[in-house]
Design an enzyme around this catalytic site. Structure first.
Site, PDB file in Angstrom:
ATOM      1  CB  SER A 152      -0.657   1.483   4.866  1.00 14.91           C
ATOM      2  OG  SER A 152       0.591   0.858   4.906  1.00 14.91           O
TER       3      SER A 152
ATOM      4  CG  ASP B 136       2.653  -1.724   2.021  1.00 14.25           C
ATOM      5  OD1 ASP B 136       2.741  -1.751   3.270  1.00 14.25           O
ATOM      6  OD2 ASP B 136       2.401  -0.676   1.387  1.00 14.25           O
TER       7      ASP B 136
ATOM      8  CG  ASP C 285      -0.934  -2.188   3.100  1.00 19.92           C
ATOM      9  OD1 ASP C 285      -0.033  -2.125   3.962  1.00 19.92           O
ATOM     10  OD2 ASP C 285      -0.898  -1.524   2.044  1.00 19.92           O
TER      11      ASP C 285
ATOM     12  CG  ASP D 285       2.053  -2.425   6.754  1.00 25.28           C
ATOM     13  OD1 ASP D 285       2.106  -3.469   6.084  1.00 25.28           O
ATOM     14  OD2 ASP D 285       1.971  -1.297   6.232  1.00 25.28           O
TER      15      ASP D 285
END
Length: 454
Positions: A101, A247, A245, A243
Site C-alpha cells: 500500500s 485504494d 495500490d 497511494d
C-alpha cells in the site's frame, strides 16, 4: 492469535521473514487448499503494485498455488480494488494482492479477497496460518494433469477502466476541468490517467513513471504537498493523489489546500442524503475520524457509526448494518453500491460528479465540514504493551481527558501494520492539544523505551 496476518494481510520487509519467497509459496499452497472445493478446475487471481519485489513474490505465490492443483490468473500491476473487482467479475475462487500500500518500496505484503470481492474474515486467515505452521498439507502433491496452470489476463487494466467509468453518471462528463493527478508511481499509473482523460478532463499526471523503487517516494497521498504545488503552478481546478495500490485518495482544492478523507466523506454523505440514496442516512467511519464529521452529518440529518481502525472493519460494519458508504480519514472510502473495498479512483469520480452536477469548486464543497483541531504523534516501540498499566502514563492521560471536559478526546492505539503507538488528540485549542500530545508521547517513550515522532 494470528501470527502472520495483521489488519491488512501479511506485511514486512521483502525477502525478510515473513515476506520471503518461501513463505509466499507456503501461503499460496494454504490458500489453494482452502479455496479448492470439489472436482471443478479452480482459479485464483494474482495482481500486484509496482514494487521491485513483486516479481519474486508473484512467482512464489504462483508456484505454491499451482502446486496444489489450482490455476492462476495473472493480471500484473493493477490497483487493489481492480483485483477485487476482477476476482468477482471473472468468478475466480479468490484474489491475491501483492502490495504494501502506502509503505516504502522495501516493504511488501500479501492480502486476499474472497470470490465476492470482499477481504477475508479473520477465521479464514487463522485457518491459513494453521495449515502453514502445522505442515499438514506438505504431503499433498498433485501430479500429471492435476498440476495447476498459469494464464496472463492481458486486458485487465482495460476492463477496470471500463468499470470505473461506469460508476460516473451518464449525463455528466469532466470537460472543463483541469486535474493534477499523482499516481505515486504505483499500481494506478496507467488506469487513473486513462479514466479521467476518457471522461474529458485535462490531466496533468505526476508519479506515473514507476521503476520498482520509487513507489510512494516523495509522491502520492502521503505527500500532498507535491500535488498542491503542481495545482498552483498549473492553475488546476483540483489535485487528486493516490497511494501505491490506489485504494485511497487525498485531494487538494484549487488553492492547494488539502481535503482529507473526513471532508470527502462529509461531501459525499451529505450529497447522498440530499438524493435520498444514503442507506439509513448513516455513514460508517473509524475512531480516527474527526468529531467535525459527526457534527456535519448531524446537521444534514444523518449519523456516523464508528469502528476500529482499518477499512476491513468499516466494511464489516457496513455489511452487518446494511449501509452503503464508509471510509477512513486517511482516504480509504468504500462505496458499496459500486465496489467491495476502498477505491481511490472510484472515490475521486464520485466527488468530481458532485462538483460537475452543482458547478461548485472543491473549496466550496469542503465547507460542509469544519474539523476540530487534531494532533497525531507517533511513538516507535519495540513491542506492544498495555500503557494504561503504567501509573504515570495513565495519570497523565486521565488529567488531559479532564482538561478537555468533553469538548475533545484522547485516542491511543497501536498501528496494525507498523511498530507504532499512535497518540491522537482533538480539541478546540490546537496549541493546548499539541502540547498535551507531546507530553503523553514523551512519558510513553521514557517509560517504555521508545522514540517519539511528531
Amino acid at each position: 492469535m494470528k501470527k502472520l496476518f495483521g489488519t491488512d494481510g501479511v506485511r514486512g520487509v521483502a525477502n525478510v521473514y515473513p515476506m520471503t519467497a518461501e513463505m509466499a509459496m507456503q501461503i499460496g499452497r494454504a490458500a489453494a487448499y482452502i479455496f479448492k472445493n470439489g472436482k471443478k478446475r479452480h482459479r485464483i487471481v494474482i495482481g500486484k503494485d509496482t514494487r521491485l519485489s513483486g516479481y519474486m513474490l508473484e512467482s512464489a505465490l504462483m508456484a505454491g498455488i499451482c502446486s496444489m492443483g489450482v490455476d492462476v490468473l495473472l493480471v500484473g500491476p493493477l490497483p487493489t480494488p481492480g483485483i477485487a473487482n476482477i476476482t468477482s467479475s471473472m468468478r475466480a475462487d479468490a484474489g491475491v494482492v501483492i502490495s504494501a500500500s502506502h509503505n516504502p518500496f522495501e516493504d511488501n505484503g500479501i492480502k486476499f479477497f474472497s470470490r465476492d470481492g470482499f477481504k477475508l474474515p479473520d477465521e479464514t486467515e487463522l485457518m491459513m496460518e494453521e495449515l502453514i505452521f502445522s505442515k499438514r498439507i506438505d504431503s499433498l502433491r498433485p501430479t500429471a494433469k492435476e498440476v495447476g496452470k498459469a494464464y496472463r489476463i492481458d486486458d485487465a487494466q482495460g476492463r477496470f477502466v471500463v468499470f470505473l467509468k461506469s460508476t460516473f453518471p451518464k449525463d455528466l462528463d469532466l470537460s472543463g476541468l483541469k486535474i493534477v493527478l499523482d499516481c505515486a508511481n504505483g499500481a494506478a499509473y496507467k488506469v487513473a490517467p486513462a479514466v479521467f482523460e476518457e471522461l474529458g478532463a485535462e490531466v496533468i499526471s505526476i508519479g506515473v513513471k514507476p521503476n520498482g523503487t520509487n513507489i510512494n517516494a516523495d509522491c502520492g497521498s502521503l505527500h500532498p504537498e507535491v500535488m498542491s504545488q503542481a495545482v498552483k503552478e498549473h492553475g488546476a481546478d483540483l489535485g487528486v493523489a493516490l497511494d501505491g495500490d490506489a485504494d485511497r485518495v487525498i485531494f487538494v482544492d484549487e488553492y492547494g489546500n488539502v481535503v482529507d478523507g473526513d471532508r470527502i466523506m462529509a461531501i459525499c454523505a451529505t450529497e447522498m442524503i440530499r438524493q435520498g440514496i444514503l442507506k439509513q442516512n448513516t455513514l460508517v467511519a473509524t475512531v480516527m475520524s474527526n468529531m467535525g464529521l459527526d457534527i456535519a452529518m448531524k446537521r444534514a440529518g444523518g449519523q456516523v457509526i464508528k469502528t476500529a481502525v482499518g477499512d476491513r472493519y468499516v466494511v464489516e460494519e457496513m455489511l452487518k448494518g446494511g449501509y452503503n458508504l464508509g471510509g477512513e480519514q486517511s482516504g480509504h472510502m468504500i462505496f458499496l453500491d459500486h465496489n467491495t473495498t476502498g477505491d481511490g479512483v472510484l472515490s475521486a469520480l464520485q466527488v468530481l460528479a458532485i462538483m460537475q452536477r452543482h458547478q461548485k469548486r472543491l473549496s466550496e464543497l469542503a465547507l460542509v465540514m469544519e474539523p476540530l483541531p487534531q494532533v497525531l504523534v507517533n511513538v516507535r516501540l519495540a513491542e506492544k504493551s498495555d500503557i494504561m498499566q503504567v501509573p504515570e502514563i495513565a495519570k497523565l492521560i486521565n488529567d488531559v481527558e479532564e482538561k478537555l471536559k468533553g469538548e475533545g478526546r484522547v485516542l491511543i492505539r497501536y498501528s496494525g501494520t507498523e511498530p507504532l503507538l499512535r497518540i491522537m488528540l482533538e480539541g478546540s485549542d490546537e496549541g493546548d492539544i499539541r502540547c498535551w500530545a507531546n507530553d503523553i508521547a514523551s512519558i510513553v517513550a521514557q517509560k517504555l523505551g521508545g522514540e517519539a515522532r511528531g
